[in-house]
Scaffold this motif. Structure first.
Motif, PDB file in Angstrom:
ATOM      1  N   HIS A   1       7.016  -2.929  -3.546  1.00  0.00           N
ATOM      2  CA  HIS A   1       5.941  -2.967  -2.548  1.00  0.00           C
ATOM      3  C   HIS A   1       5.574  -1.550  -2.104  1.00  0.00           C
ATOM      4  O   HIS A   1       4.388  -1.219  -1.969  1.00  0.00           O
ATOM      5  CB  HIS A   1       6.380  -3.805  -1.342  1.00  0.00           C
ATOM      6  CG  HIS A   1       5.428  -3.755  -0.194  1.00  0.00           C
ATOM      7  ND1 HIS A   1       4.250  -4.472  -0.166  1.00  0.00           N
ATOM      8  CD2 HIS A   1       5.467  -3.050   0.977  1.00  0.00           C
ATOM      9  CE1 HIS A   1       3.606  -4.226   0.961  1.00  0.00           C
ATOM     10  NE2 HIS A   1       4.323  -3.369   1.672  1.00  0.00           N
ATOM     11  N   LEU A   2       6.576  -0.707  -1.915  1.00  0.00           N
ATOM     12  CA  LEU A   2       6.329   0.665  -1.446  1.00  0.00           C
ATOM     13  C   LEU A   2       5.538   1.477  -2.462  1.00  0.00           C
ATOM     14  O   LEU A   2       4.729   2.330  -2.087  1.00  0.00           O
ATOM     15  CB  LEU A   2       7.655   1.374  -1.147  1.00  0.00           C
ATOM     16  CG  LEU A   2       8.440   0.899   0.074  1.00  0.00           C
ATOM     17  CD1 LEU A   2       9.697   1.743   0.243  1.00  0.00           C
ATOM     18  CD2 LEU A   2       7.606   0.949   1.333  1.00  0.00           C
ATOM     19  N   ILE A   3       5.761   1.221  -3.747  1.00  0.00           N
ATOM     20  CA  ILE A   3       5.070   2.004  -4.769  1.00  0.00           C
ATOM     21  C   ILE A   3       3.839   1.275  -5.322  1.00  0.00           C
ATOM     22  O   ILE A   3       3.249   1.707  -6.318  1.00  0.00           O
ATOM     23  CB  ILE A   3       6.021   2.380  -5.935  1.00  0.00           C
ATOM     24  CG1 ILE A   3       6.528   1.142  -6.661  1.00  0.00           C
ATOM     25  CG2 ILE A   3       7.187   3.222  -5.414  1.00  0.00           C
ATOM     26  CD1 ILE A   3       7.364   1.464  -7.901  1.00  0.00           C
ATOM     27  N   GLY A   4       3.465   0.167  -4.669  1.00  0.00           N
ATOM     28  CA  GLY A   4       2.256  -0.543  -5.065  1.00  0.00           C
ATOM     29  C   GLY A   4       2.351  -1.245  -6.397  1.00  0.00           C
ATOM     30  O   GLY A   4       1.351  -1.385  -7.104  1.00  0.00           O
ATOM     31  N   MET A   5       3.561  -1.702  -6.753  1.00  0.00           N
ATOM     32  CA  MET A   5       3.766  -2.354  -8.045  1.00  0.00           C
ATOM     33  C   MET A   5       4.330  -3.764  -7.865  1.00  0.00           C
ATOM     34  O   MET A   5       5.162  -4.227  -8.658  1.00  0.00           O
ATOM     35  CB  MET A   5       4.724  -1.519  -8.910  1.00  0.00           C
ATOM     36  CG  MET A   5       4.150  -0.198  -9.381  1.00  0.00           C
ATOM     37  SD  MET A   5       2.967  -0.441 -10.717  1.00  0.00           S
ATOM     38  CE  MET A   5       2.190   1.183 -10.805  1.00  0.00           C
ATOM     39  N   GLU A   6       3.869  -4.477  -6.823  1.00  0.00           N
ATOM     40  CA  GLU A   6       4.369  -5.823  -6.555  1.00  0.00           C
ATOM     41  C   GLU A   6       4.193  -6.758  -7.741  1.00  0.00           C
ATOM     42  O   GLU A   6       4.979  -7.676  -7.958  1.00  0.00           O
ATOM     43  CB  GLU A   6       3.675  -6.427  -5.333  1.00  0.00           C
ATOM     44  CG  GLU A   6       3.892  -5.673  -4.043  1.00  0.00           C
ATOM     45  CD  GLU A   6       2.762  -4.696  -3.731  1.00  0.00           C
ATOM     46  OE1 GLU A   6       2.196  -4.152  -4.710  1.00  0.00           O
ATOM     47  OE2 GLU A   6       2.451  -4.490  -2.554  1.00  0.00           O
ATOM     48  N   LYS A   7       3.143  -6.523  -8.532  1.00  0.00           N
ATOM     49  CA  LYS A   7       2.839  -7.407  -9.663  1.00  0.00           C
ATOM     50  C   LYS A   7       3.944  -7.402 -10.714  1.00  0.00           C
ATOM     51  O   LYS A   7       3.990  -8.288 -11.577  1.00  0.00           O
ATOM     52  CB  LYS A   7       1.518  -7.000 -10.303  1.00  0.00           C
ATOM     53  CG  LYS A   7       1.514  -5.583 -10.875  1.00  0.00           C
ATOM     54  CD  LYS A   7       0.147  -5.206 -11.411  1.00  0.00           C
ATOM     55  CE  LYS A   7       0.114  -3.777 -11.946  1.00  0.00           C
ATOM     56  NZ  LYS A   7      -1.233  -3.397 -12.437  1.00  0.00           N
ATOM     57  N   LEU A   8       4.836  -6.405 -10.656  1.00  0.00           N
ATOM     58  CA  LEU A   8       5.896  -6.300 -11.665  1.00  0.00           C
ATOM     59  C   LEU A   8       7.222  -6.892 -11.195  1.00  0.00           C
ATOM     60  O   LEU A   8       8.235  -6.747 -11.877  1.00  0.00           O
ATOM     61  CB  LEU A   8       6.090  -4.837 -12.059  1.00  0.00           C
ATOM     62  CG  LEU A   8       4.884  -4.144 -12.698  1.00  0.00           C
ATOM     63  CD1 LEU A   8       5.229  -2.718 -13.076  1.00  0.00           C
ATOM     64  CD2 LEU A   8       4.385  -4.909 -13.913  1.00  0.00           C
ATOM     65  N   LYS A   9       7.221  -7.571 -10.041  1.00  0.00           N
ATOM     66  CA  LYS A   9       8.492  -8.075  -9.509  1.00  0.00           C
ATOM     67  C   LYS A   9       9.085  -9.194 -10.363  1.00  0.00           C
ATOM     68  O   LYS A   9      10.267  -9.514 -10.234  1.00  0.00           O
ATOM     69  CB  LYS A   9       8.326  -8.539  -8.069  1.00  0.00           C
ATOM     70  CG  LYS A   9       7.461  -9.779  -7.887  1.00  0.00           C
ATOM     71  CD  LYS A   9       7.375 -10.145  -6.405  1.00  0.00           C
ATOM     72  CE  LYS A   9       6.548 -11.400  -6.193  1.00  0.00           C
ATOM     73  NZ  LYS A   9       6.464 -11.744  -4.742  1.00  0.00           N
ATOM     74  N   ALA A  10       8.255  -9.797 -11.238  1.00  0.00           N
ATOM     75  CA  ALA A  10       8.756 -10.868 -12.087  1.00  0.00           C
ATOM     76  C   ALA A  10       9.447 -10.351 -13.344  1.00  0.00           C
ATOM     77  O   ALA A  10       9.959 -11.136 -14.142  1.00  0.00           O
ATOM     78  CB  ALA A  10       7.605 -11.793 -12.484  1.00  0.00           C
ATOM     79  N   LEU A  11       9.478  -9.036 -13.525  1.00  0.00           N
ATOM     80  CA  LEU A  11      10.131  -8.463 -14.698  1.00  0.00           C
ATOM     81  C   LEU A  11      11.613  -8.796 -14.709  1.00  0.00           C
ATOM     82  O   LEU A  11      12.239  -8.991 -13.667  1.00  0.00           O
ATOM     83  CB  LEU A  11       9.940  -6.947 -14.725  1.00  0.00           C
ATOM     84  CG  LEU A  11       8.521  -6.444 -15.015  1.00  0.00           C
ATOM     85  CD1 LEU A  11       8.450  -4.945 -14.809  1.00  0.00           C
ATOM     86  CD2 LEU A  11       8.106  -6.809 -16.435  1.00  0.00           C
ATOM     87  N   GLN A  12      12.180  -8.792 -15.903  1.00  0.00           N
ATOM     88  CA  GLN A  12      13.593  -9.105 -16.060  1.00  0.00           C
ATOM     89  C   GLN A  12      14.456  -8.035 -15.393  1.00  0.00           C
ATOM     90  O   GLN A  12      14.256  -6.844 -15.584  1.00  0.00           O
ATOM     91  CB  GLN A  12      13.967  -9.193 -17.545  1.00  0.00           C
ATOM     92  CG  GLN A  12      15.398  -9.601 -17.814  1.00  0.00           C
ATOM     93  CD  GLN A  12      15.686 -11.027 -17.384  1.00  0.00           C
ATOM     94  OE1 GLN A  12      14.843 -11.893 -17.522  1.00  0.00           O
ATOM     95  NE2 GLN A  12      16.870 -11.278 -16.867  1.00  0.00           N
ATOM     96  N   ALA A  13      15.396  -8.472 -14.580  1.00  0.00           N
ATOM     97  CA  ALA A  13      16.329  -7.556 -13.923  1.00  0.00           C
ATOM     98  C   ALA A  13      17.725  -7.774 -14.484  1.00  0.00           C
ATOM     99  O   ALA A  13      18.026  -8.829 -15.050  1.00  0.00           O
ATOM    100  CB  ALA A  13      16.329  -7.782 -12.419  1.00  0.00           C
TER     101      ALA A  13
END
Length: 311
Positions: free
Chosen positions: A189-201
């Protein structure tokens, strides 16, 4: 266009964040963000910061040349290294503006902070396991407080002075204060990349803590022998001891409250100057579960005497 500097601090989920960024480096690049490290397989930029701190002109020049190539076609870039928290920002500023920040780019400094008793306890546990301290928990914490550890505004003020044009984003590393109650989601959220939160962790904890019993044993080894504690810890890990026994907390209720009260004024200053709020940044400590060792005092004394008798 923005240059993000994630400066830690230590023991605030930095390893998990860095592993996530490293594992998904290609996806971030496609989204316009270059995650910069000294090598394509390095999870963090700590090596880069160490090379800059060495002030060896050849090492510094090589390091920035590597990073400049990594971000050639990226709109934004990100450096994440928890050792930035203990690095002179003035020294970094010179190298940063000379080699990395392009004209017209913004600089945003990201820093997560943990309540001081949890931070100092976690730091002790890490140093104990890797053999970097033989002090007792109490002496370790006293020494770190005397060195200024936990005075977060002191470090943040240095960054603010060195980078007056930068936006400093301070976040409280406490689950109920993180977006999604998750450090990675909060960071995205801080770096404006919320759309990538579904990536594999990474499915497992990136930097797992052991149990209370293991730390009790390691403290006895450290204080009663000359053995390499890090090697002893490695052998105990192979025996799967970190995943059995009592909980993970070493500090008592009284010790936590004492540390919390010691930093009361500091935390008020932190809230006012960097969080834009008039309420304390951290929730007060509460009684931890499983705070007691599985060993009795008599058993710990016996084990200590046994270890001290070994050659």
């Amino acid at each position: 266009m923005t240059v993000y500097l994630h400066i830690g601090s230590h023991k605030t989920g930095t390893t998990s964040i860095q592993v996530f960024l490293s594992e998904n480096r290609k996806a971030f690049m496609e989204a316009g963000l270059a995650y910069l490290t000294y090598g394509p397989k390095a999870p963090a930029a700590n090596m880069l910061i160490n090379k800059i701190a060495s002030q060896d002109p050849n090492m510094v020049k090589k390091a920035w040349r590597v990073l400049a190539k990594q971000r050639e076609n990226a709109e934004h870039c990100l450096i994440s290294a928890e050792n930035l928290f203990a690095t002179s920002p003035n020294m970094l500023k010179t190298a940063l503006h000379a080699e990395l920040v392009r004209p017209g780019e913004d600089v945003k400094i990201i820093c997560y902070l943990r309540r001081q008793d949890e931070y100092l306890e976690s730091l002790f546990l890490q140093r104990l396991r890797n053999g970097r301290t033989r002090q007792s928990l109490e002496k370790f914490i006293q020494s770190r407080i005397s060195l200024g550890r936990g005075r977060y505004t002191k470090t943040l003020d240095l960054w603010k002075t060195a980078f007056p044009e930068a936006e400093i984003l301070v976040r409280v590393y406490q689950r109920n204060k993180l977006i999604g109650q998750d450090a990675i989601e909060d960071f995205l959220h801080l770096i404006g990349m919320e759309k990538l939160k579904a990536l594999q962790a990474t499915p497992q904890e990136a930097n797992p803590r052991a149990n209370r019993d293991l730390y009790d044993l390691l403290q006895l080894v450290a204080q009663n022998t000359k053995y390499d504690v890090a090697k002893v810890n490695a052998q105990l890990v192979k025996a799967d001891l970190p995943h059995t026994g009592a909980g993970r907390n070493l500090l008592s209720d009284e010790q936590r409250k004492e540390i919390f009260n010691h930093f009361k004024d500091e935390n008020i200053k932190l809230a006012e100057n960097y969080l834009n709020q008039d309420t304390p940044p951290f929730d007060p400590p509460h009684s931890p579960a499983n705070n007691h060792s599985s060993f009795s005092c008599e058993q710990l004394e016996l084990i200590g005497k046994l270890l001290s008798a070994l050659p």
